[in-house]
Design an enzyme around this catalytic site. Structure first.
Site, PDB file in Angstrom:
ATOM      1  N   GLY A 160      -0.848  10.975   9.125  1.00 48.42           N
ATOM      2  CA  GLY A 160      -2.167  10.445   8.787  1.00 48.42           C
ATOM      3  C   GLY A 160      -3.196  11.567   8.707  1.00 48.42           C
ATOM      4  CD  GLN A 161      -9.370  11.507   8.126  1.00 48.28           C
ATOM      5  OE1 GLN A 161      -9.963  11.485   7.063  1.00 48.28           O
ATOM      6  NE2 GLN A 161      -9.824  10.871   9.198  1.00 48.28           N
ATOM      7  CG  LEU A 206      -3.365  10.956  16.647  1.00 50.70           C
ATOM      8  CD1 LEU A 206      -3.606  12.091  15.642  1.00 50.70           C
ATOM      9  CD2 LEU A 206      -4.578  10.784  17.540  1.00 50.70           C
ATOM     10  CB  ALA A 240      -3.190   2.551  14.799  1.00 48.49           C
ATOM     11  CD  GLN A 241      -3.188  -2.275   9.705  1.00 46.91           C
ATOM     12  OE1 GLN A 241      -3.587  -1.420   8.893  1.00 46.91           O
ATOM     13  NE2 GLN A 241      -3.973  -3.223  10.146  1.00 46.91           N
ATOM     14  CE1 TYR A 297       4.494  -3.794  11.513  1.00 48.98           C
ATOM     15  CE2 TYR A 297       2.362  -3.042  10.691  1.00 48.98           C
ATOM     16  CZ  TYR A 297       3.685  -2.790  11.005  1.00 48.98           C
ATOM     17  OH  TYR A 297       4.197  -1.532  10.817  1.00 48.98           O
ATOM     18  CB  SER A 341     -11.410   2.527  17.149  1.00 50.04           C
ATOM     19  OG  SER A 341     -12.281   2.085  16.143  1.00 50.04           O
ATOM     20  CD  GLU A 343     -14.595  -0.980  12.983  1.00 51.78           C
ATOM     21  OE1 GLU A 343     -14.653  -2.210  12.993  1.00 51.78           O
ATOM     22  OE2 GLU A 343     -15.324  -0.278  12.269  1.00 51.78           O
ATOM     23  CE1 TYR A 391      -7.436   0.182  14.110  1.00 53.54           C
ATOM     24  CE2 TYR A 391      -9.794  -0.205  14.279  1.00 53.54           C
ATOM     25  CZ  TYR A 391      -8.716   0.657  14.335  1.00 53.54           C
ATOM     26  OH  TYR A 391      -8.906   1.984  14.602  1.00 53.54           O
ATOM     27  CE  LYS A 402      -6.817   2.154  17.185  1.00 55.77           C
ATOM     28  NZ  LYS A 402      -5.994   3.322  17.509  1.00 55.77           N
ATOM     29  CG  HIS A 417     -12.668  10.528  12.592  1.00 57.20           C
ATOM     30  ND1 HIS A 417     -12.804   9.453  13.441  1.00 57.20           N
ATOM     31  CD2 HIS A 417     -11.359  10.842  12.588  1.00 57.20           C
ATOM     32  CE1 HIS A 417     -11.619   9.131  13.914  1.00 57.20           C
ATOM     33  NE2 HIS A 417     -10.716   9.946  13.408  1.00 57.20           N
TER      34      HIS A 417
END
Ligand code: GDP
Length: 322
Positions: free
Chosen positions: A12-13, A73, A75-76, A88, A122, A124, A146, A150, A176
């Site tokens: 991922g990023q 890191l 995750a969906q 899921y 996160s 979120e 999500y 988290k 980010h």
């Protein structure tokens, strides 16, 4: 002896920027990548397959890698998608963390080694914010499957720290971004469209709620904070963000502005991108990170939009030639 890091979500990023940072610091870096990602064949060197919805080979991976530091890191991580696949998302983003923590607890016993664990928490989780800006003491009010997953992972991390004395930390990272951001996230969706519109490859850009406000920083700056969090004497939790908030509208202004276009001519609203529950505003209070980690973001909002547009201009130019 080189320190050994294990990064889940290595492709991922953040996995990209964090492995670069750790390699520069002479770590030996290993990664976990998900089997369910399309287009991946054999795993590259130092990479292991594991889907966190399943996780049965985690013990084996830990025995092979023998990590000193583990950065979780994987995750969906797409908020809108989590409304379509909530179970899921709970499995991967929530229970997946517990699978890893439990595997680490057993590995510590087997190996008589202390591991440092980083959980990618996160912003979120703050969701329908009860105060602004948001700090480490702000209560959570998650607004998506999500974010609920988290919050579960956040508390499991603290519970393993408090129950078993594990060195387990949460970095509560605000949004980010970078040229490596997934194309379904709003910043990258915009910068990709800007480049294609500029080159005459696309006419319109369809978006959802452009009044939402986020605290957007550069992923390259944020992985430095992840590392710093695991270098403290005592495990702790930190909010990481810029302390500035901007609307999607302002990002449009900056991104289209970078190639001298007026976004209002190209953007249309499509309700399919609205979310059943929206997070209207996020803004970090990164005081604790500044004071205890001595961490400061370097890339500004305008610079971020510009560097993402420039990277997408190059990619779209190549695509146009082919
Ligand atoms: P998030 O903060 O993790 O949900 O990151 P995103 O980049 O997916 O979304 C940031 C904000 O942009 C949210 O408030 C979205 O509702 C808003 N937004 C508006 N239009 C879009 C769109 O077309 N795609 C996405 N992903 N987000 C959008």
């Amino acid at each position: 002896m080189n320190r050994v890091a294990l990064i889940s979500g290595i492709n991922g990023q953040d996995g990209y920027y964090l492995s670069k940072l750790l390699k520069n610091k002479n770590y030996k870096v290993h990664g976990i990548t998900s089997c369910s990602k399309p287009g991946i064949g054999e795993p590259p060197q130092n990479q292991y397959y594991c889907d966190f919805a399943e996780g049965s080979n985690l013990n084996e991976i830990l025995d092979q890698v023998q990590p000193d530091e583990v950065y979780h890191l994987a995750a969906q991580s797409h908020v809108r998608l989590s409304f379509d696949i909530p179970v899921y998302t709970a499995e991967v983003t929530g229970v997946g963390t517990l699978r890893l923590l439990e595997a680490l607890r057993h590995y510590e016993k087997r190996s008589q080694k202390k591991i440092r664990f980083y959980q990618a928490s996160s912003s979120e989780m703050f969701g329908k914010v009860v105060e602004s800006p948001q700090s480490e003491t702000t209560p959570f009010h998650p607004r998506s499957p999500y974010a609920c997953a988290k919050v579960f992972s956040y508390w499991q991390t603290i519970n393993y720290r408090e129950s078993y004395g594990m060195y387990a930390c949460n970095g509560i990272l605000f949004n980010h971004e970078s040229p490596r951001r997934g194309e379904a996230f709003v910043t990258r969706k915009i910068t990709k469209a800007v480049s294609r519109i500029k080159l005459g490859m696309q006419d319109k850009l369809y978006l959802g709620n452009i009044d939402a406000k986020r605290d957007w920083g550069f992923a390259g700056d944020y992985v430095e904070a992840m590392w710093l969090i695991l270098q403290q004497e005592k495990p702790d939790d930190f909010v990481i963000g810029t302390g500035e908030t901007h609307s999607v509208r302002e990002f449009l202004e900056a991104a289209f502005g970078a190639v001298e276009l007026d976004w209002k001519k190209y953007v249309e609203i499509d309700p399919q991108y609205y979310r059943p529950a929206e997070v209207e505003l996020l803004c970090a209070d990164p005081t604790k990170a500044r004071q205890k980690l001595n961490w400061e973001p370097k890339v500004t909002f305008e610079e971020l939009a510009r560097l993402m547009v420039e990277a997408d201009m190059k990619l779209s130019q190549q695509e146009k030639i082919l």
